[in-house]
Design a protein around this motif. Structure first.
Motif, short mmCIF file in Angstrom:
data_model
loop_
_atom_site.label_atom_id
_atom_site.label_comp_id
_atom_site.label_asym_id
_atom_site.label_seq_id
_atom_site.Cartn_x
_atom_site.Cartn_y
_atom_site.Cartn_z
N GLU A 318 0.83 -1.21 0.00
CA GLU A 318 0.00 0.00 0.00
C GLU A 318 0.86 1.25 0.00
OE1 GLU A 318 -2.28 -0.56 3.48
OE2 GLU A 318 -3.50 -2.19 2.67
N THR A 319 1.96 1.24 0.75
CA THR A 319 2.81 2.42 0.85
C THR A 319 3.53 2.72 -0.45
OG1 THR A 319 3.15 1.92 3.21
CG2 THR A 319 4.66 3.52 2.19
N ILE A 322 1.66 4.87 -2.99
CA ILE A 322 1.46 6.31 -2.78
C ILE A 322 2.76 7.05 -2.53
CG2 ILE A 322 -0.87 5.98 -1.89
CD1 ILE A 322 0.22 6.18 0.92
N ASP A 323 3.85 6.35 -2.28
CA ASP A 323 5.13 7.01 -2.02
C ASP A 323 6.18 6.46 -3.00
OD1 ASP A 323 7.31 8.34 -1.05
OD2 ASP A 323 7.48 7.15 0.79
#
Length: 456
Positions: A318-319, A322-323
């Motif tokens: 998930e991280t 977005i990053d």
């Protein structure tokens, strides 16, 4: 604040909806125009029909226009206020607010104008009544808080009565403790209240028979005072954190009221700032509610046996979506079974990962590991960030604590994340291990006892 904001938004949307419903018959009549517009105008006297587009007020965003009931191609909906004398009152100004729908039918341009004044004033009166009701609730809660303090101090009052009774018994005995000391003890206890919780009972060396009693009373006062001061600090810090976004929102609202109606750039800047600060307040309130529920022991843990590597893998996946500014490295020693609440554990690990992202420069590495050592599962989050000074390490789990306020302003956050993570981990009978060096990085390890898999 959140409920009031929702009431304002919903009320405004309902007023627009009502204005739209009344235009449907007019638009249908315009599709087959008569010899003049007078008959159409008399369909509803609350509306005015203009044979050209003249208004240039605040145009509603396209997303809001799509949700309104009247469907007409290339409609331009806007809100404006007729020019008037600046000396008139606020209610008179509200009467001048108009809602317009501009469109074209049969190659002719029309503009339907609806006065929002009466509806807005009615909504303002109702909203004011709601605010008064909320104020009464706040006053009632303050009264409850006073009663709670009295209830907390009731054991002290009861202890005073017991001491006075003991004094009466001892005073009748011919001993070196002639009752004077107990009278002094009762007097000290009677003088202790919410404003003097730092008072302590002093017993000299000649009063051996009262030392244990005085020590027990002093220990109880220490615990009550620590709890009371902790609540006072918590309320003060929460008020301070909420004051900043509220001030920012008020500033931009005033800016919109003065210049934003005519300046699209100022209006967009204000809207973006208000959305950002509202989101910050939402996160802060959610964190405060979590800690309040945690303090009251009302959060239920739903424990199950699962592989902790799966949770870490989900968080990294998930991280990474977005990053894109950091390099993530994973080292998972599967399987690593633990008995825990999966959602709460995921929340705690995500807090550690978010902190690593905030304080690690772009392009640097963040490592997540799951290792099994001596019948314990070690979940490790290691960054290459700014590190933590040794004198700040004992305080990083304190509520609202931020070691560097200037960095905190740049990275955001309220200083509650690690407090929440600590609460979650301690409720699982686990603990943290922290190693940090300034300008090198920080490694935080969550240590869980291992659990047997369901299959075995």
């Amino acid at each position: 604040m959140t409920i009031n904001t929702l009431i304002l938004l919903m009320g405004f949307f309902v007023i627009l909806w009502k204005a739209e419903i009344g235009t449907q018959d007019i638009i249908e009549a315009l599709k087959q125009p008569p010899d003049n517009l007078e008959s159409i105008y008399h369909l509803n006297r609350d509306y005015e029909i203009i044979m050209e587009e003249t208004s240039k007020g605040i145009i509603l965003p396209h997303n809001i226009q799509k949700k309104l009931p009247v469907e007409i191609h290339n409609a331009k909906r806007s809100i404006n206020m007729s020019k008037t004398n600046k000396d008139i009152g606020l209610l008179e100004k509200i009467d001048l607010i108009k809602y317009t729908i501009g469109f074209s039918i049969n190659n002719l341009s029309y503009q339907i104008v609806y006065s929002l004044g009466s509806n807005l004033k009615l909504f303002i009166y109702l909203f004011f009544i709601v605010l008064i009701f909320e104020l009464l609730i706040i006053i009632k809660n303050i009264s409850k808080g006073s009663k709670m303090i009295k209830k907390t101090l009731k054991p002290l009052a009861d202890l005073t009565e017991v001491t006075k009774s003991l004094n009466a018994e001892v005073s009748s005995m011919a001993s070196k403790a002639d009752g004077t000391y107990i009278k002094d003890l009762a007097g000290v206890i009677s003088n202790i209240d919410a404003n003097r919780l730092d008072s302590r009972i002093s017993v000299d060396s000649s009063q051996n028979e009262l030392k244990d009693l005085a020590s027990a009373i002093n220990d109880m006062l220490n615990r009550i005072n620590d709890s009371y001061q902790s609540q006072v600090r918590f309320v003060s810090d929460a008020s301070h954190e909420l004051r900043t976004p509220i001030s920012v929102i008020q500033g931009y609202v005033n800016l919109l009221d003065r210049w934003g109606k005519e300046d699209q750039k100022t209006m967009q800047e204000s809207i973006d700032a208000i959305k950002s600060e509202s989101e910050n307040m939402k996160v802060l309130v959610e964190q405060l509610l979590f800690l309040a529920r945690g303090d009251n022991e009302t959060i239920q843990l739903y424990k199950e046996v699962f592989d902790s590597c799966e949770v870490v893998n989900e968080i990294i996946h998930e991280t990474q979506m977005i990053d894109k500014n950091h390099n993530f490295e994973i080292d998972l020693n599967k399987p690593a079974y633990i008995n825990a609440d999966k959602q709460l554990l995921k929340q705690a690990i995500r807090i550690l990962v978010d902190n690593s992202i905030k304080f690690t420069p772009r392009g640097k590495k963040i490592i997540l590991k799951v290792v099994i050592k001596e019948n314990h599962v070690h979940i490790i989050v290691q960054d290459s960030g700014i590190g933590i000074d040794p004198e700040n390490l004992p305080h990083i789990f304190d509520r609202f604590y931020r070691s560097d306020e200037s960095r905190a302003r740049k990275t955001g956050g309220s200083g509650l994340g690690l407090s929440i993570a600590k609460w979650i981990i301690e409720r699982h009978e686990a603990y943290f291990e922290i190693l940090s060096r300034v300008d090198i990085g920080t490694r935080i390890t969550i240590v869980f006892p291992t659990a047997k898999s369901l299959e075995s």
